[in-house]
Design a protein around this motif. Structure first.
Motif, PDB file in Angstrom:
ATOM      1  N   CYS A  73       3.280  -9.009   6.875  1.00 34.94           N
ATOM      2  CA  CYS A  73       3.601  -9.410   5.661  1.00 34.94           C
ATOM      3  C   CYS A  73       2.646 -10.486   5.182  1.00 34.94           C
ATOM      4  O   CYS A  73       2.204 -11.025   4.342  1.00 34.94           O
ATOM      5  N   ASP A  74       2.107 -11.409   6.390  1.00 32.52           N
ATOM      6  CA  ASP A  74       0.773 -11.975   6.070  1.00 32.52           C
ATOM      7  C   ASP A  74      -0.336 -11.578   5.686  1.00 32.52           C
ATOM      8  O   ASP A  74      -1.308 -11.888   4.817  1.00 32.52           O
ATOM      9  N   ALA A  75      -0.519 -10.163   5.761  1.00 34.11           N
ATOM     10  CA  ALA A  75      -2.080  -9.394   5.538  1.00 34.11           C
ATOM     11  C   ALA A  75      -1.444  -8.992   4.006  1.00 34.11           C
ATOM     12  O   ALA A  75      -2.618  -9.634   3.601  1.00 34.11           O
ATOM     13  N   LEU A  76      -0.368  -9.284   4.120  1.00 38.86           N
ATOM     14  CA  LEU A  76      -0.582  -8.096   2.521  1.00 38.86           C
ATOM     15  C   LEU A  76      -0.576  -9.270   1.876  1.00 38.86           C
ATOM     16  O   LEU A  76      -1.179  -9.616   0.649  1.00 38.86           O
ATOM     17  N   LYS A  77       0.253 -11.166   1.783  1.00 31.99           N
ATOM     18  CA  LYS A  77       0.571 -11.913   1.178  1.00 31.99           C
ATOM     19  C   LYS A  77      -0.714 -12.492   1.067  1.00 31.99           C
ATOM     20  O   LYS A  77      -1.465 -12.750  -0.387  1.00 31.99           O
ATOM     21  N   ASN A  78      -1.914 -11.847   1.929  1.00 32.69           N
ATOM     22  CA  ASN A  78      -3.123 -12.671   1.765  1.00 32.69           C
ATOM     23  C   ASN A  78      -3.921 -11.556   1.071  1.00 32.69           C
ATOM     24  O   ASN A  78      -5.451 -12.379   0.328  1.00 32.69           O
ATOM     25  N   ASN A  79      -4.127 -10.577   0.875  1.00 33.21           N
ATOM     26  CA  ASN A  79      -4.583  -9.698   0.329  1.00 33.21           C
ATOM     27  C   ASN A  79      -3.819  -9.330  -1.218  1.00 33.21           C
ATOM     28  O   ASN A  79      -4.843  -8.797  -1.594  1.00 33.21           O
ATOM     29  N   PHE A  80      -3.326  -9.572  -1.395  1.00 34.34           N
ATOM     30  CA  PHE A  80      -2.045  -9.013  -2.955  1.00 34.34           C
ATOM     31  C   PHE A  80      -1.528  -9.926  -3.387  1.00 34.34           C
ATOM     32  O   PHE A  80      -0.689 -11.120  -1.986  1.00 34.34           O
ATOM     33  N   ARG A  81      -0.842 -10.258  -4.364  1.00 33.13           N
ATOM     34  CA  ARG A  81       0.262 -11.094  -5.087  1.00 33.13           C
ATOM     35  C   ARG A  81       1.432  -9.636  -4.956  1.00 33.13           C
ATOM     36  O   ARG A  81       2.056  -9.195  -4.898  1.00 33.13           O
ATOM     37  N   ARG A 114       2.583   7.301   9.298  1.00 33.08           N
ATOM     38  CA  ARG A 114       3.608   7.709  10.437  1.00 33.08           C
ATOM     39  C   ARG A 114       3.320   6.919  11.249  1.00 33.08           C
ATOM     40  O   ARG A 114       3.713   7.235  12.775  1.00 33.08           O
ATOM     41  N   LYS A 115       2.790   5.840  10.758  1.00 31.47           N
ATOM     42  CA  LYS A 115       1.475   5.330  12.538  1.00 31.47           C
ATOM     43  C   LYS A 115       2.983   3.864  11.940  1.00 31.47           C
ATOM     44  O   LYS A 115       3.434   3.477  11.005  1.00 31.47           O
ATOM     45  N   PRO A 116       3.059   2.974  13.237  1.00 29.80           N
ATOM     46  CA  PRO A 116       3.624   2.060  13.305  1.00 29.80           C
ATOM     47  C   PRO A 116       3.328   1.016  12.139  1.00 29.80           C
ATOM     48  O   PRO A 116       2.072   1.040  11.751  1.00 29.80           O
ATOM     49  N   ILE A 117       4.645   0.401  11.470  1.00 32.03           N
ATOM     50  CA  ILE A 117       4.105  -1.270  11.085  1.00 32.03           C
ATOM     51  C   ILE A 117       3.310  -2.022  11.986  1.00 32.03           C
ATOM     52  O   ILE A 117       2.954  -2.529  12.892  1.00 32.03           O
ATOM     53  N   ALA A 118       2.027  -2.461  11.152  1.00 26.53           N
ATOM     54  CA  ALA A 118       0.818  -3.164  11.386  1.00 26.53           C
ATOM     55  C   ALA A 118      -0.762  -3.349   9.824  1.00 26.53           C
ATOM     56  O   ALA A 118       0.184  -2.652   9.103  1.00 26.53           O
ATOM     57  N   PRO A 119      -0.848  -4.308  10.142  1.00 25.89           N
ATOM     58  CA  PRO A 119      -1.750  -5.026   9.010  1.00 25.89           C
ATOM     59  C   PRO A 119      -2.484  -4.068   8.576  1.00 25.89           C
ATOM     60  O   PRO A 119      -2.786  -3.564   7.006  1.00 25.89           O
ATOM     61  N   GLU A 120      -2.736  -3.596   9.186  1.00 29.93           N
ATOM     62  CA  GLU A 120      -4.333  -2.238   8.737  1.00 29.93           C
ATOM     63  C   GLU A 120      -3.573  -1.262   8.501  1.00 29.93           C
ATOM     64  O   GLU A 120      -4.128  -0.299   6.762  1.00 29.93           O
ATOM     65  N   HIS A 121      -2.483  -0.317   8.633  1.00 30.14           N
ATOM     66  CA  HIS A 121      -1.785   0.611   7.908  1.00 30.14           C
ATOM     67  C   HIS A 121      -1.117   0.465   6.716  1.00 30.14           C
ATOM     68  O   HIS A 121      -1.918   1.278   5.374  1.00 30.14           O
ATOM     69  N   ALA A 122      -0.818  -0.962   6.718  1.00 31.39           N
ATOM     70  CA  ALA A 122       0.208  -1.431   5.528  1.00 31.39           C
ATOM     71  C   ALA A 122      -1.052  -1.455   4.380  1.00 31.39           C
ATOM     72  O   ALA A 122      -0.743  -1.429   3.074  1.00 31.39           O
ATOM     73  N   CYS A 123      -2.329  -2.489   4.793  1.00 29.22           N
ATOM     74  CA  CYS A 123      -2.784  -2.796   3.496  1.00 29.22           C
ATOM     75  C   CYS A 123      -3.887  -1.331   2.971  1.00 29.22           C
ATOM     76  O   CYS A 123      -4.353  -1.803   1.417  1.00 29.22           O
ATOM     77  N   TYR A 124      -4.051  -0.673   3.414  1.00 28.68           N
ATOM     78  CA  TYR A 124      -4.759   0.514   3.393  1.00 28.68           C
ATOM     79  C   TYR A 124      -3.764   1.220   2.716  1.00 28.68           C
ATOM     80  O   TYR A 124      -4.265   1.925   1.164  1.00 28.68           O
ATOM     81  N   LEU A 125      -2.367   1.221   2.716  1.00 25.64           N
ATOM     82  CA  LEU A 125      -1.231   2.048   1.892  1.00 25.64           C
ATOM     83  C   LEU A 125      -1.479   1.286   0.446  1.00 25.64           C
ATOM     84  O   LEU A 125      -1.405   1.992  -0.532  1.00 25.64           O
ATOM     85  N   ALA A 126      -1.508   0.035   0.713  1.00 29.32           N
ATOM     86  CA  ALA A 126      -1.409  -0.501  -0.233  1.00 29.32           C
ATOM     87  C   ALA A 126      -2.283  -1.048  -1.211  1.00 29.32           C
ATOM     88  O   ALA A 126      -2.480  -1.248  -2.993  1.00 29.32           O
ATOM     89  N   GLU A 127      -3.813  -0.571  -0.514  1.00 31.89           N
ATOM     90  CA  GLU A 127      -4.677  -0.817  -1.851  1.00 31.89           C
ATOM     91  C   GLU A 127      -5.038   0.689  -2.738  1.00 31.89           C
ATOM     92  O   GLU A 127      -5.098   0.872  -3.696  1.00 31.89           O
ATOM     93  N   PHE A 128      -4.280   1.911  -2.202  1.00 31.21           N
ATOM     94  CA  PHE A 128      -4.336   2.782  -2.629  1.00 31.21           C
ATOM     95  C   PHE A 128      -3.274   2.904  -3.849  1.00 31.21           C
ATOM     96  O   PHE A 128      -3.812   2.951  -4.812  1.00 31.21           O
ATOM     97  N   MET A 156       3.847 -18.985  -2.300  1.00 31.69           N
ATOM     98  CA  MET A 156       4.632 -18.842  -1.484  1.00 31.69           C
ATOM     99  C   MET A 156       3.885 -17.992  -0.705  1.00 31.69           C
ATOM    100  O   MET A 156       2.726 -18.339  -0.139  1.00 31.69           O
ATOM    101  N   ASN A 157       4.833 -18.846   0.723  1.00 32.28           N
ATOM    102  CA  ASN A 157       3.351 -19.451   2.710  1.00 32.28           C
ATOM    103  C   ASN A 157       4.036 -18.715   2.417  1.00 32.28           C
ATOM    104  O   ASN A 157       3.381 -17.427   3.291  1.00 32.28           O
ATOM    105  N   LYS A 158       5.552 -17.462   3.293  1.00 31.93           N
ATOM    106  CA  LYS A 158       6.507 -16.863   4.260  1.00 31.93           C
ATOM    107  C   LYS A 158       6.743 -15.565   3.340  1.00 31.93           C
ATOM    108  O   LYS A 158       7.461 -16.173   2.430  1.00 31.93           O
ATOM    109  N   LEU A 159       6.545 -14.367   3.659  1.00 30.65           N
ATOM    110  CA  LEU A 159       7.619 -13.404   3.458  1.00 30.65           C
ATOM    111  C   LEU A 159       8.858 -13.115   4.526  1.00 30.65           C
ATOM    112  O   LEU A 159       8.219 -13.043   5.261  1.00 30.65           O
ATOM    113  N   SER A 160       9.745 -13.713   3.986  1.00 35.62           N
ATOM    114  CA  SER A 160      10.659 -13.476   4.989  1.00 35.62           C
ATOM    115  C   SER A 160      10.993 -11.710   5.418  1.00 35.62           C
ATOM    116  O   SER A 160      10.995 -10.644   4.528  1.00 35.62           O
ATOM    117  N   PHE A 161      11.709 -11.378   6.499  1.00 36.88           N
ATOM    118  CA  PHE A 161      11.691 -10.488   6.258  1.00 36.88           C
ATOM    119  C   PHE A 161      13.033 -10.031   7.899  1.00 36.88           C
ATOM    120  O   PHE A 161      13.213 -11.415   8.360  1.00 36.88           O
TER     121      PHE A 161
END
Length: 206
Positions: free
Chosen positions: A23-31, A184-198, A1-6
């Motif tokens: 989307c790119d950050a999630l794809k690069n750090n997680f399945r 409650r922060k806007p969508i951004a790679p660093e916010h989404a990735c730390y939530l996903a890691e948790f 999967m190269n891209k996550l559509s939204f």
């Protein structure tokens, strides 16, 4: 999967860039995969009560061995009552992570504890404290409608996973077996990735 559509419908260019980068950050750090339709029943969470409208724009499954957790991109329209500044903020886009837990926690609300919380607890001792885990109790403010269920579910492994969160401005709610967490922060790679890691750490708890 190269891209996550939204879904780009109604998004400004700056929002499209934020969605795409996240989307790119999630794809690069997680399945990550796009799941079929799931009713996440967000109406059961009290933390969303002050929004007049709440929609899931996109949902992504974060794949783990034996279970999945989810990253939700939420479109949130607050209940607007007064100022012109509030009127301009007619909707927000935020990342929230959701996962399903093995234990029934009842209803639990957790956030970083403030000085006001500490003072309030002296007068109204309503917080769930863990005498065996002072560092956790000193850091987090835990409210629950069933102390026995919450105490049983919040094992040492669960509390250790919470202590690894470096951010201080997140909010977390559990309704029975379902946990949702956001900041409650806007969508951004660093916010989404730390939530996903948790939530990934929670899924790994046996």
């Amino acid at each position: 999967m190269n891209k996550l559509s939204f879904d780009t419908t109604g998004l400004a260019a700056v929002d499209i860039h934020a969605f795409e980068a996240t989307c790119d950050a999630l794809k690069n750090n997680f399945r990550v995969d796009v799941p079929g339709y799931i009713d996440f029943q967000l109406e059961q969470f009290e933390i969303f009560n002050h929004y007049k409208d709440l929609n899931i724009r996109d949902a992504y499954a974060i794949k783990h061995a034996g279970a999945d957790s989810y990253m939700l991109y939420l479109e949130m329209k607050p209940n607007i009552t007064s100022t012109k500044a509030e009127l301009k903020r007619h909707c927000h886009y935020q990342p929230w992570a959701l996962t399903y837990l093995k234990h029934d926690f009842g209803r639990v609300f957790i956030r970083t504890e403030t000085l006001i919380d500490k003072i309030r607890e002296i007068i109204f001792p309503i917080e769930l404290d863990f005498k065996e885990d002072k560092p956790f109790s000193n850091r987090f403010y835990v409210l629950t409608d069933d102390k026995e269920k919450a105490h049983e579910g919040m094992t040492q492994e669960f509390r250790d996973a919470m202590m690894l969160i470096k951010e201080t401005d997140f909010v977390l709610e559990i309704f029975e077996h379902t946990l949702i967490v956001g900041n409650r922060k806007p969508i951004a790679p660093e916010h989404a990735c730390y939530l996903a890691e948790f939530v990934a750490r929670l899924v790994a708890i046996k």
